[in-house]
Motif scaffolding. Sequence first.
Motif, mmCIF file in Angstrom:
data_model
loop_
_atom_site.group_PDB
_atom_site.id
_atom_site.type_symbol
_atom_site.label_atom_id
_atom_site.label_comp_id
_atom_site.label_asym_id
_atom_site.label_seq_id
_atom_site.Cartn_x
_atom_site.Cartn_y
_atom_site.Cartn_z
ATOM 1 N N ASN A 187 -9.861 6.836 -5.613
ATOM 2 C CA ASN A 187 -8.984 6.768 -5.277
ATOM 3 C C ASN A 187 -8.645 6.235 -3.831
ATOM 4 O O ASN A 187 -8.388 6.689 -2.305
ATOM 5 C CB ASN A 187 -8.813 8.306 -4.864
ATOM 6 N N THR A 188 -8.784 5.293 -3.772
ATOM 7 C CA THR A 188 -8.346 3.982 -2.713
ATOM 8 C C THR A 188 -7.838 2.915 -2.986
ATOM 9 O O THR A 188 -8.137 2.447 -4.138
ATOM 10 C CB THR A 188 -10.000 3.347 -2.590
ATOM 11 N N VAL A 189 -7.131 2.194 -2.423
ATOM 12 C CA VAL A 189 -6.208 1.154 -2.534
ATOM 13 C C VAL A 189 -7.063 -0.120 -3.232
ATOM 14 O O VAL A 189 -6.991 -0.895 -4.449
ATOM 15 C CB VAL A 189 -5.612 0.498 -1.199
ATOM 16 N N VAL A 190 -8.793 -0.023 -2.233
ATOM 17 C CA VAL A 190 -9.810 -1.040 -3.664
ATOM 18 C C VAL A 190 -10.062 -0.405 -4.310
ATOM 19 O O VAL A 190 -10.054 -1.460 -5.331
ATOM 20 C CB VAL A 190 -11.224 -1.232 -1.914
ATOM 21 N N GLY A 191 -10.456 0.214 -4.660
ATOM 22 C CA GLY A 191 -10.741 1.013 -5.990
ATOM 23 C C GLY A 191 -9.872 1.410 -7.039
ATOM 24 O O GLY A 191 -10.074 0.103 -8.608
ATOM 25 N N ILE A 192 -8.806 1.541 -6.938
ATOM 26 C CA ILE A 192 -7.208 1.418 -7.461
ATOM 27 C C ILE A 192 -7.058 -0.330 -8.268
ATOM 28 O O ILE A 192 -6.985 -0.500 -8.703
ATOM 29 C CB ILE A 192 -6.468 1.863 -6.965
ATOM 30 N N LEU A 193 -7.345 -1.573 -7.552
ATOM 31 C CA LEU A 193 -7.128 -3.210 -7.729
ATOM 32 C C LEU A 193 -8.209 -3.256 -7.956
ATOM 33 O O LEU A 193 -7.738 -4.011 -9.663
ATOM 34 C CB LEU A 193 -6.766 -3.112 -6.477
ATOM 35 N N GLN A 194 -9.782 -2.219 -8.065
ATOM 36 C CA GLN A 194 -10.661 -3.213 -9.007
ATOM 37 C C GLN A 194 -10.544 -2.433 -10.770
ATOM 38 O O GLN A 194 -10.924 -3.062 -11.518
ATOM 39 C CB GLN A 194 -12.116 -2.446 -8.362
ATOM 40 N N ALA A 195 -9.847 -0.633 -10.935
ATOM 41 C CA ALA A 195 -9.874 -0.856 -12.258
ATOM 42 C C ALA A 195 -8.959 -1.301 -12.618
ATOM 43 O O ALA A 195 -8.499 -1.203 -14.157
ATOM 44 C CB ALA A 195 -9.810 1.384 -11.486
ATOM 45 N N GLU A 196 -7.831 -1.233 -11.951
ATOM 46 C CA GLU A 196 -6.238 -1.766 -12.968
ATOM 47 C C GLU A 196 -6.691 -3.278 -13.144
ATOM 48 O O GLU A 196 -5.595 -3.769 -13.466
ATOM 49 C CB GLU A 196 -5.382 -1.041 -12.090
ATOM 50 N N TYR A 197 -6.723 -4.030 -12.204
ATOM 51 C CA TYR A 197 -6.581 -4.945 -12.374
ATOM 52 C C TYR A 197 -8.297 -6.078 -12.550
ATOM 53 O O TYR A 197 -7.909 -7.386 -12.727
ATOM 54 C CB TYR A 197 -5.740 -5.669 -10.951
ATOM 55 N N GLY A 198 -9.157 -5.705 -12.838
ATOM 56 C CA GLY A 198 -10.684 -6.143 -12.340
ATOM 57 C C GLY A 198 -10.660 -7.041 -11.073
ATOM 58 O O GLY A 198 -11.400 -7.165 -10.569
ATOM 59 N N LYS A 207 1.224 -1.113 -0.134
ATOM 60 C CA LYS A 207 0.129 0.006 0.161
ATOM 61 C C LYS A 207 0.731 1.300 -0.325
ATOM 62 O O LYS A 207 1.518 1.148 0.931
ATOM 63 C CB LYS A 207 -1.192 -0.252 1.183
ATOM 64 N N PRO A 208 0.970 2.443 -0.886
ATOM 65 C CA PRO A 208 1.298 3.251 -1.308
ATOM 66 C C PRO A 208 0.822 3.947 0.114
ATOM 67 O O PRO A 208 -0.656 4.623 0.375
ATOM 68 C CB PRO A 208 1.300 3.483 -2.077
ATOM 69 N N ALA A 209 1.698 5.045 0.992
ATOM 70 C CA ALA A 209 1.505 6.558 1.345
ATOM 71 C C ALA A 209 0.377 7.405 0.698
ATOM 72 O O ALA A 209 0.574 7.471 -0.517
ATOM 73 C CB ALA A 209 2.639 7.159 2.346
ATOM 74 N N SER A 210 -0.332 8.056 1.538
ATOM 75 C CA SER A 210 -1.634 9.364 0.488
ATOM 76 C C SER A 210 -2.822 8.061 0.261
ATOM 77 O O SER A 210 -3.601 9.089 0.130
ATOM 78 C CB SER A 210 -0.464 10.026 -0.457
ATOM 79 N N VAL A 211 -2.785 7.074 -0.034
ATOM 80 C CA VAL A 211 -3.835 6.478 -0.703
ATOM 81 C C VAL A 211 -4.697 5.657 0.838
ATOM 82 O O VAL A 211 -4.117 4.975 1.725
ATOM 83 C CB VAL A 211 -3.382 4.973 -1.618
ATOM 84 N N PRO A 212 -6.046 6.104 0.844
ATOM 85 C CA PRO A 212 -6.643 4.825 2.082
ATOM 86 C C PRO A 212 -7.243 3.167 1.124
ATOM 87 O O PRO A 212 -7.297 3.577 0.251
ATOM 88 C CB PRO A 212 -8.164 5.851 1.741
ATOM 89 N N VAL A 213 -7.845 2.599 2.641
ATOM 90 C CA VAL A 213 -7.527 1.745 2.027
ATOM 91 C C VAL A 213 -9.002 1.184 1.655
ATOM 92 O O VAL A 213 -8.841 0.299 0.142
ATOM 93 C CB VAL A 213 -6.874 0.828 3.434
ATOM 94 N N HIS A 214 -9.712 1.788 1.649
ATOM 95 C CA HIS A 214 -11.018 1.596 1.426
ATOM 96 C C HIS A 214 -11.855 3.023 1.237
ATOM 97 O O HIS A 214 -11.273 4.064 1.887
ATOM 98 C CB HIS A 214 -12.286 0.525 1.988
ATOM 99 N N PRO A 215 -13.289 2.716 0.697
ATOM 100 C CA PRO A 215 -14.102 4.195 0.625
ATOM 101 C C PRO A 215 -14.576 4.827 1.952
ATOM 102 O O PRO A 215 -14.823 3.887 2.594
ATOM 103 C CB PRO A 215 -15.440 3.275 -0.360
#
Length: 194
Positions: A144-155, A129-137
């Motif tokens: 702009n969350t880890v969960v959102g980014i993983l969904q957008a970039e990797y499905g 997990k990178p700094a500045s990014v929240p884990v979940h909505p």
Amino acid sequence: MNTKRKREDMEIVWQTPANPPERHDYIFRNGIRYVKPYYFEFISHVKNRWAGKTIVDLFSDEFKGRPRDYYESAVKSGRIQVDGQKVSVSYVVQSSQKISHFLHRHEPPVMSWDVEILCEEPDVLTVCKPASVPVHPCGQYRKNTVVGILQAEYGLAPLFPVHRLDRLVSGLLILARSASRADLFRQQVYFLFI
């Protein structure tokens, strides 16, 4: 569900919680990840204690973060609807009706570092997990969350955090592929520290 509506000669995409983040939602500039502004539908159902109030009184009494004139304007313009329909400011709500409040969202930017997948297994995903990014909505963040980014970039969805890391912290993050697996992993982690 994405629905397109005409508003003042401008096509707007209205999004509901069912709309997953997608790659084209993001803009990268100077090491920063931005989310394109969007309209989002907040949904609530009329509680028994709200029944019998006008739509404007309900919002003014229950959601004090905005002034009454904002709610009057939102009802008149259709940004606040009841059961998918525009209503008047004097409309009296009934128990169990669906209330939608459409807001124009501008998510705060985060650093554009990748969410690196370290290990992917059938029940669990481990990422850096990178700094500045929240884990979940939460709060102002949805895409702009880890969960959102993983969904957008990797499905990758759905994902359920096994533990949390604060938004400003970087580090190892474990995500389960189901709520029940996340609970099981949490129990196992808990017993490691007793």
